[in-house]
Structures are given as C-alpha cells and as structure tokens.
Design a protein around this motif. Structure first.
Motif: not given
Ligand code: DAH
Length: 420
Positions: A118-122, A142-144, A156-160, A232-237, A254-258, A278-282
């Motif tokens: 559901t996200h490239m963070t996987a 993929y998301r319903r 499509h997503q970009l993850e950094g 808030f994202f469970p994987f960043t703080q 962007f969503g992002s964080g530490i 750090w990480a971000f998703g777009m």
């Molecule tokens: N995975 C999140 C989403 O699909 C986006 C995201 C948020 C990615 C924060 C990240 C992050 O790497 O740090 O909504």
C-alpha cells in the motif's frame, strides 16, 4: 475474489488447497483474499518503464535533480514487484493491528500473509539491509479507494531515505543553524524518540527540509512556497507533512519524519548504534497531474497516441509540457438505488470494486446522491450516481445499459441488497 483459481493437490495431505497464480507465483487463497482480476491485470503494466509516461518523466526529472543539485549521492531504485508480506507492509513499520489500512476493505490481499503493497515504505528495511545509506525508491502501490478523477486503486509513490551518523550532522551545524526555528514550528509539540539527542534530530530535520525544498523548487519552480505541519505516522517520530502552493491552492505533497529506531534494519544499528534516518513519501500522480495539467488520473493508463505522443519531446530539464485535452467524450449517467439489509455493515469500497470489475476505466466518478432511512420498513436506502465516460471514445447507450444491468445483478447478489 480472483475467479481463475486453480486447484493444487498436496500429495501428503490428499486435500485440495485452492490457489491463485499471480505474476508467476502460486498463492493459497484464504478468507482474506480479495484481489480481483481487474487489479491483477494492472500488475503487468509497468508505467514507470514506458519512456513517455508522465510518471517515468517525473521520475527522471527527480533523478536529474538529485544527481546535479544535491550534495549527497543517492541510489535510485525502481521496485517493480508490488507483492509484499503483511509483515513488511505493516508490522515492521509499527502499524498497529487495529489500523484501518490493514482491513481487507482498504487493502488488497492475496491471502492473510501476502498482499499488494500500500506504500513504498514497505521496502525501506530491505534496501537498508543492502548497506545503502541514501536512496530513492519508486514503484506502484495499491489501495481500495473511491472512484473519482484523482483516485485509482493503483498509483505510484516515491520514497526517500537518508541515514546519518550524528557526526555527519554535527558537521553541518553552522549551515543549518538558521533553520532551527522553522523546524521547531514544523514538529510542534511532538515528543522526540528517547534514543535521540534533540540537537541531532533537529539537524536531521533541517537536512530533510533542505532536501525537500530543493526538490519542490526543481519541480514547481524557484518561487514555489512550501508550508510544513505536524502530523502522525506510526513509523516516524516526529512526523511532518509538507504542502506546496501551486495554481492558487495548497497541495499536500509529502509525508515525512525521523524514522523510528525500531524501523531501522538491525544491520544499520550494528554498523552504527547512533545512526538516525529521515524518510519521506510522495505520490507521483498527484504531482504529475498538476505539473502537466492532466485532469483525470485514468489518463496515465491510456495507450491512446493522443495522450502518449504529447510527452514524447519532454526533456527532464525543461518546463513540463502542458497536456492539451483531446476532445472530451460525452458522459452517460446512471443511478443505482438499493435498500440495505436491516443488519448490514455496508462498505462503499465493495460497491466501487464491483464497478471497477464491470467497467474498468469507463467510470469517471461515483457519488452518493441520496441516503435516507425508510422508517416504514426500517431499512436504509442508498442511491449512487455513476458517471460513465471513456477517455478514448464515445460510449453508446447500448453498452452502458448492458454494463448497468450486469452491475445491478452483481450488486444485488454480492452485497445482498434489495434493488429499487
Ligand atoms: N507511507 C506513507 C503513505 O503512504 C507516506 C510516508 C510518510 C512515507 C512518512 C514516509 C514517511 O517515508 O516518513 O501515506
């Protein structure tokens, strides 16, 4: 559920286990399986590998920016296989068992253990395990979801990700000192992770800030305005999201964080126990749509020459070409109304899935136009309006009548509702 399932016979157990084959692998079907043929068929079309796709162009533009303007070297990765384990997609990212995104109503499962990401963070952890410290990763997710001009069940997503040692960040202290105020505002009252030194966290966030501002300016122009807010994202703080002002409106980009220390792959902490990342998703479609003026997300999937040819002369370092819509074909609207059973936990996503199965790419929007409780029979009544419109041709009443009666039949049967 996928209809073309094969039966596989285990000789030892002598009992048959229904399976389905997707991308050449066989998966056992169980009560979580909800991948449909319409979705399975998308797994083979790799838009990022089609050179003139605006998504591939955007990815090249991003790579060019990082190669030529960013002081650090990033690895660029495209991950084409969207099948992951629920452990990768959720557990390892600390997404709680009760999170709605885990529900088969929101995500596509091959079975309870395996799903479409559901996200490239996987994939962050597996890339970290290869020893890479700074990387950008793209792929299809993929998301319903609802049906309208900016939502498709695949996008499509970009993850950094960027991993640092505290010393690397301290060496940039002077360079980043002017950003401390902005960073403090962006994280608001969020509590930092106990393992982290607040000074190092702020330097890492300053680096993220500079990186994302650079990318936004490369994409939306030097004058673009960006604002940050806490989230808030469970994987960043702490977590932040950034919006860019473009075409007179704020666009969430962007969503992002530490990253949580627990999310870092163990090998990262073995190499450096004080590592911080750090990480971000777009989302790529959302950005490509505004840059090129593409009004309907379904167009990305169009093989119509009138779409694809418009981007063939696009270079990564020139202003994005504005898409010139080819004649818009007329819409045909049809309503479907039904009473829900007295005890029903009706989920609109179930209806959207049936519509996608019956008329892939022919439905522009589905909206709830009426909902009321009929007291006489004590049942809820819903009416949905379906706007059929092809991107490529004029639809005939005949075709739509056929699709609509198939839809009515499937809705009544699968959702156990009473049609009106
Ligand atoms: N995975 C999140 C989403 O699909 C986006 C995201 C948020 C990615 C924060 C990240 C992050 O790497 O740090 O909504």
């Amino acid at each position: 559920m996928i209809s073309a399932c094969r039966r596989h016979f285990s000789l030892q157990a002598m009992k048959s286990i229904p399976t389905t084959t997707i991308l050449g692998h066989e998966y056992e079907i169980d009560s979580m399986t909800n991948i449909t043929p319409a979705i399975a068929s998308r797994l083979h079309c790799k838009l990022l590998s089609q050179p003139n796709s605006p998504l591939a162009l955007l990815w090249r533009r991003i790579q060019r920016h990082f190669d030529s303007r960013h002081p650090r070297v990033f690895d660029f990765l495209r991950h084409d296989d969207p099948i992951v384990t629920a452990k990768q997609n959720f557990d390892e990212l600390l997404i709680p068992a009760s999170h709605p995104s885990r529900s088969p109503n929101d995500s596509y499962y091959l079975n309870r253990k395996t799903m479409l990401r559901t996200h490239m963070t996987a994939h962050e952890r597996e890339v970290m395990a290869t020893g890479r410290k700074s990387f950008l990763l793209v792929g299809d997710v993929y998301r319903r979801d609802q049906i309208d001009c900016s939502h498709m069940p695949v996008f499509h997503q970009l993850e950094g990700v960027c991993i640092f040692s505290p010393d690397e960040l301290l060496s940039r202290e002077a360079e980043y000192s002017h950003l401390v105020g902005v960073i403090e505002k962006a994280i608001g009252s969020q509590v930092l992770q106990v393992e982290h030194d607040p000074k190092i966290v702020k330097l890492a966030l300053a680096d993220l800030y500079v990186t994302l501002h650079g990318l936004m300016k490369a994409l939306f122009g030097d004058a673009s305005r960006i604002r940050w807010q806490e989230t808030f994202f469970p994987f960043t703080q702490p977590s932040t999201e950034a919006e860019v002002f473009y075409d007179n409106r704020w666009l969430e980009v962007f969503g992002s964080g530490i990253l949580q220390q627990q999310v870092l792959h163990p090998s990262v902490l073995e190499r450096d126990p004080n590592a911080i990342a750090w990480a971000f998703g777009m989302g790529l479609e959302r950005v490509a749509m505004v840059l090129h003026g593409i009004s309907d997300i379904r167009l990305f999937w169009s093989q119509d020459d009138r779409f694809t040819s418009q981007f063939s002369s696009q270079k990564e370092d020139t202003v994005p070409i504005k898409f010139v819509p080819f004649s818009k074909y007329p819409p045909i609207c049809r309503d479907i109304s039904f009473y829900l059973p007295t005890t029903s936990d009706f989920q609109p996503n179930e209806l959207y899935e049936i519509i996608r199965e019956i008329a892939p790419d022919l439905v522009e929007a589905v909206t709830l136009t009426d909902e009321y409780h009929d007291v006489k029979i004590n049942r809820a009544s819903m009416c949905y309006r379906i706007v059929y419109r092809s991107m490529e041709r004029t639809l005939t009443d005949n075709l739509i009548n056929k699709l609509q009666s198939e839809l009515r039949e499937r809705v009544a049967r699968q959702l156990q509702v009473t049609l009106r």
